[in-house]
Design a protein around this motif. Structure first.
Motif, mmCIF file in Angstrom:
data_model
loop_
_atom_site.group_PDB
_atom_site.id
_atom_site.type_symbol
_atom_site.label_atom_id
_atom_site.label_comp_id
_atom_site.label_asym_id
_atom_site.label_seq_id
_atom_site.Cartn_x
_atom_site.Cartn_y
_atom_site.Cartn_z
ATOM 1 N N PRO A 43 -29.281 -64.803 30.201
ATOM 2 C CA PRO A 43 -30.238 -65.188 31.247
ATOM 3 C C PRO A 43 -31.107 -63.892 31.721
ATOM 4 O O PRO A 43 -30.519 -62.725 32.030
ATOM 5 N N GLY A 44 -32.353 -63.929 31.908
ATOM 6 C CA GLY A 44 -33.290 -62.889 31.937
ATOM 7 C C GLY A 44 -33.445 -62.727 33.499
ATOM 8 O O GLY A 44 -34.650 -62.246 34.067
ATOM 9 N N TYR A 45 -32.442 -63.040 34.444
ATOM 10 C CA TYR A 45 -32.509 -62.959 35.804
ATOM 11 C C TYR A 45 -31.114 -63.060 36.466
ATOM 12 O O TYR A 45 -30.119 -63.210 35.706
ATOM 13 N N PRO A 46 -31.067 -62.295 37.516
ATOM 14 C CA PRO A 46 -29.529 -62.113 38.008
ATOM 15 C C PRO A 46 -28.959 -63.395 38.536
ATOM 16 O O PRO A 46 -29.597 -64.521 38.926
ATOM 17 N N PRO A 47 -27.725 -63.343 38.571
ATOM 18 C CA PRO A 47 -26.974 -64.292 39.261
ATOM 19 C C PRO A 47 -27.361 -64.165 40.752
ATOM 20 O O PRO A 47 -27.830 -63.514 41.439
ATOM 21 N N HIS A 48 -27.077 -65.724 41.309
ATOM 22 C CA HIS A 48 -27.223 -65.842 42.737
ATOM 23 C C HIS A 48 -26.165 -64.965 43.618
ATOM 24 O O HIS A 48 -25.283 -64.764 43.168
ATOM 25 N N ALA A 49 -26.949 -64.411 44.747
ATOM 26 C CA ALA A 49 -25.949 -63.424 45.592
ATOM 27 C C ALA A 49 -24.760 -64.349 45.869
ATOM 28 O O ALA A 49 -23.495 -63.423 46.400
ATOM 29 N N ASP A 50 -24.742 -65.641 46.479
ATOM 30 C CA ASP A 50 -23.553 -66.133 46.479
ATOM 31 C C ASP A 50 -22.421 -66.237 45.705
ATOM 32 O O ASP A 50 -21.121 -66.100 45.774
ATOM 33 N N MET A 51 -22.904 -66.479 44.327
ATOM 34 C CA MET A 51 -22.195 -66.441 43.131
ATOM 35 C C MET A 51 -21.338 -64.956 42.913
ATOM 36 O O MET A 51 -20.155 -65.019 42.866
ATOM 37 N N LEU A 52 -22.002 -63.912 43.123
ATOM 38 C CA LEU A 52 -21.584 -62.387 42.969
ATOM 39 C C LEU A 52 -20.499 -62.217 44.322
ATOM 40 O O LEU A 52 -19.491 -61.604 44.063
ATOM 41 N N ARG A 53 -20.903 -62.961 45.365
ATOM 42 C CA ARG A 53 -19.907 -62.897 46.600
ATOM 43 C C ARG A 53 -18.516 -63.404 46.291
ATOM 44 O O ARG A 53 -17.381 -63.069 46.510
ATOM 45 N N TRP A 54 -18.730 -64.656 45.878
ATOM 46 C CA TRP A 54 -17.523 -65.647 45.282
ATOM 47 C C TRP A 54 -16.629 -65.004 44.430
ATOM 48 O O TRP A 54 -15.464 -65.055 44.270
ATOM 49 N N LEU A 55 -17.604 -64.433 43.433
ATOM 50 C CA LEU A 55 -16.809 -63.671 42.273
ATOM 51 C C LEU A 55 -15.801 -62.398 43.003
ATOM 52 O O LEU A 55 -14.755 -62.334 42.410
ATOM 53 N N CYS A 273 -4.863 -68.423 29.483
ATOM 54 C CA CYS A 273 -5.628 -69.062 30.624
ATOM 55 C C CYS A 273 -7.115 -68.476 30.647
ATOM 56 O O CYS A 273 -6.879 -67.075 30.578
ATOM 57 N N ALA A 274 -8.197 -69.301 30.966
ATOM 58 C CA ALA A 274 -9.370 -68.587 31.038
ATOM 59 C C ALA A 274 -9.397 -67.644 32.367
ATOM 60 O O ALA A 274 -8.667 -67.743 33.145
ATOM 61 N N PRO A 275 -10.317 -66.839 32.381
ATOM 62 C CA PRO A 275 -10.454 -65.802 33.574
ATOM 63 C C PRO A 275 -10.284 -66.725 34.871
ATOM 64 O O PRO A 275 -11.157 -67.612 35.185
ATOM 65 N N ARG A 276 -9.456 -66.262 35.645
ATOM 66 C CA ARG A 276 -9.082 -67.159 37.070
ATOM 67 C C ARG A 276 -10.191 -67.010 38.098
ATOM 68 O O ARG A 276 -10.410 -67.787 38.701
ATOM 69 N N ALA A 277 -10.600 -65.693 38.381
ATOM 70 C CA ALA A 277 -11.305 -65.451 39.343
ATOM 71 C C ALA A 277 -12.774 -66.300 39.213
ATOM 72 O O ALA A 277 -13.229 -66.576 40.042
ATOM 73 N N ALA A 278 -13.350 -66.203 38.007
ATOM 74 C CA ALA A 278 -14.409 -66.831 37.366
ATOM 75 C C ALA A 278 -14.316 -68.391 37.661
ATOM 76 O O ALA A 278 -15.344 -68.965 38.125
ATOM 77 N N GLN A 279 -13.121 -68.812 37.408
ATOM 78 C CA GLN A 279 -13.035 -70.123 37.497
ATOM 79 C C GLN A 279 -13.052 -70.550 39.113
ATOM 80 O O GLN A 279 -13.634 -71.686 39.453
ATOM 81 N N GLY A 280 -12.457 -69.701 39.987
ATOM 82 C CA GLY A 280 -12.526 -70.241 41.471
ATOM 83 C C GLY A 280 -14.027 -70.133 41.924
ATOM 84 O O GLY A 280 -14.420 -70.942 42.820
ATOM 85 N N ALA A 281 -14.791 -69.079 41.428
ATOM 86 C CA ALA A 281 -16.133 -68.908 41.778
ATOM 87 C C ALA A 281 -16.910 -70.168 41.408
ATOM 88 O O ALA A 281 -17.737 -70.542 42.108
ATOM 89 N N VAL A 282 -16.994 -70.346 40.179
ATOM 90 C CA VAL A 282 -17.812 -71.689 39.500
ATOM 91 C C VAL A 282 -17.316 -72.867 40.178
ATOM 92 O O VAL A 282 -18.092 -73.799 40.357
ATOM 93 N N ALA A 283 -16.059 -72.952 40.512
ATOM 94 C CA ALA A 283 -15.746 -74.234 41.205
ATOM 95 C C ALA A 283 -16.651 -74.543 42.414
ATOM 96 O O ALA A 283 -16.832 -75.647 43.023
ATOM 97 N N ARG A 284 -16.671 -73.249 43.308
ATOM 98 C CA ARG A 284 -17.531 -73.311 44.462
ATOM 99 C C ARG A 284 -18.794 -73.674 44.199
ATOM 100 O O ARG A 284 -19.738 -74.254 44.937
ATOM 101 N N ALA A 285 -19.391 -72.802 43.143
ATOM 102 C CA ALA A 285 -20.907 -72.816 42.748
ATOM 103 C C ALA A 285 -21.414 -73.982 42.096
ATOM 104 O O ALA A 285 -22.555 -74.384 42.434
ATOM 105 N N LEU A 286 -20.664 -74.777 41.551
ATOM 106 C CA LEU A 286 -21.084 -76.205 40.786
ATOM 107 C C LEU A 286 -21.799 -77.025 41.797
ATOM 108 O O LEU A 286 -22.894 -77.399 41.518
#
Length: 391
Positions: A43-55, A273-286
């Motif tokens: 991606p040629g642009y950064p993640p959303h600020a909320d995604m970084l916070r949730w991660l 298992c897949a990376p757990r912290a990322a899973q927790g963040a993406v569950a909120r972000a979806l």
């Protein structure tokens, strides 16, 4: 003393292509301006600020410090199942979802689940090189479904049927396609799915780039609403591109519950298992970042439009296919390989691209541009550099 022998199924493979291409850019003098990297699809642009916070919150939480469920966090499996159900007009449950560490791992799991060494899996030609090397190192034979520019690089039913042999266990397709960008129409996917069902083989459908289909395209296909889809379909997806988190390695697999059970056996040996912290963040972000992701889709469309404009009437260069993240471009240099052209384009013009030969030996006249890496203003700089480039 006798030296130990390494696995020839691995040693016969070429080194990873992306680092080799990026090394060419180190020889660029900078004379045309900053290096334009259209090689690896990021991606040629950064993640959303909320995604970084949730991660950050998830990574610092004791709740995710231990092993998690092999199939994935329940919160993400349920959230993704709801997302898939809405997108495809289907009834998909959390039991149909297995979370993996990236989509490449999802593919490895899928092919191990359906094919053994000596069996065959079909791919489109041109093909995504990581799929081809995965099959090779597993000892799974590869067959090819020819796709040509005259048909927009979309596979035909006839080409699939011609490629079928008794040892074929699956057909693996990528749509929107990597490397060509070609978008497979829903009706064509249905016809190909019917061929797979009629011949008792799996359709492994990698839809990593589906979130970047053109505005108003609608559901990518209706296969998940087909009765009995679980018996012949395995769908793959990556969260990396939509959420701009490729370094966190998170993908998903949608399949019948019996397939998910078998893949859990494979994942337990690959990664547990897949990376757990990322899973927790993406569950909120979806659900929360749907509007942001829709805006990114429009941004990618703008970049595609900019590249189409750049390629119009460009002195022998020809845009043969474009869509979602990629463009497949025919170069004008008769008798010169795409590897030679791409290397010189990087070193002399400061434009990194992937040679077409990396996606199949027959594609020496093509380069792949991952145009989503650069904004529209940067893409427009390509025209002058390519007009001035000669071999």
């Amino acid at each position: 003393m006798t030296a130990a022998v390494l696995n020839s199924l691995v040693t016969r493979l070429s080194p990873p292509p992306i680092p080799a291409v990026q090394a060419w850019g180190k020889s660029y003098s900078g004379g045309h301006g900053p290096l334009i990297d259209l090689s690896q699809a990021v991606p040629g642009y950064p993640p959303h600020a909320d995604m970084l916070r949730w991660l950050g919150e998830a990574a610092s939480s004791l709740a995710y410090a231990n092993y998690g469920p092999i199939e994935g966090e329940s919160a993400l499996r349920e959230a993704y199942a709801a997302h898939v159900s809405e997108l495809y007009g289907a009834n998909v449950t959390g039991g149909n979802i297995h979370i993996t560490s990236g989509c490449n791992q999802a593919f490895i799991c899928a092919v191990i689940a359906v094919a053994a060494a000596g069996d065959a899996v079909l791919m489109s030609d041109p093909f995504y090189f990581n799929h081809e090397t995965t099959l090779s190192m597993l000892g799974i034979k590869t067959g090819f479904v020819a796709c040509d520019s005259a048909n927009g690089f979309v596979p035909t039913v006839e080409a699939v049927e011609r490629a079928l042999t008794p040892d074929v266990r699956a057909l693996a397709l990528v749509t929107p396609n990597n490397p060509t960008g070609a978008i497979y129409p829903p009706a064509q996917l249905k016809a190909i799915f019917d061929v797979c069902r009629n011949n008792g083989i799996w359709l492994i459908l990698d839809e990593t780039y589906r979130d970047f289909l053109p505005e108003g395209f609608g559901s990518p296909h209706g296969l998940l609403a087909e009765e009995g889809w679980q018996d012949n379909l395995i769908q793959l997806y990556s969260f990396s591109k939509s959420f701009c988190i490729p370094g966190h390695r998170l993908g998903a697999l949608t399949a019948g519950e019996n397939v998910v059970e078998e893949i859990a056996k494979i994942m337990d040996n690959l990664q547990i298992c897949a990376p757990r912290a990322a899973q927790g963040a993406v569950a909120r972000a979806l659900p929360a970042l749907a509007e942001w992701r829709a805006g990114n889709r429009l941004e990618i469309e703008a970049r595609a439009k900019a590249l189409s404009e750049v390629m119009t009437g460009l002195d022998g260069w020809k845009l043969e296919a474009i869509g979602a993240y990629f463009a497949f471009i025919r170069h004008p240099f008769e008798g010169r390989t795409s590897t030679d052209v791409a290397e010189q384009l990087a070193k002399r013009a400061g434009v990194l691209s992937i040679p077409g030969e990396y996606f199949g030996a027959e594609h020496a006249r093509f380069l792949r541009f991952a145009f989503a890496n650069a904004d529209a203003a940067t893409i427009r700089q390509l025209r002058g550099r390519m007009l001035d480039f000669h071999l």
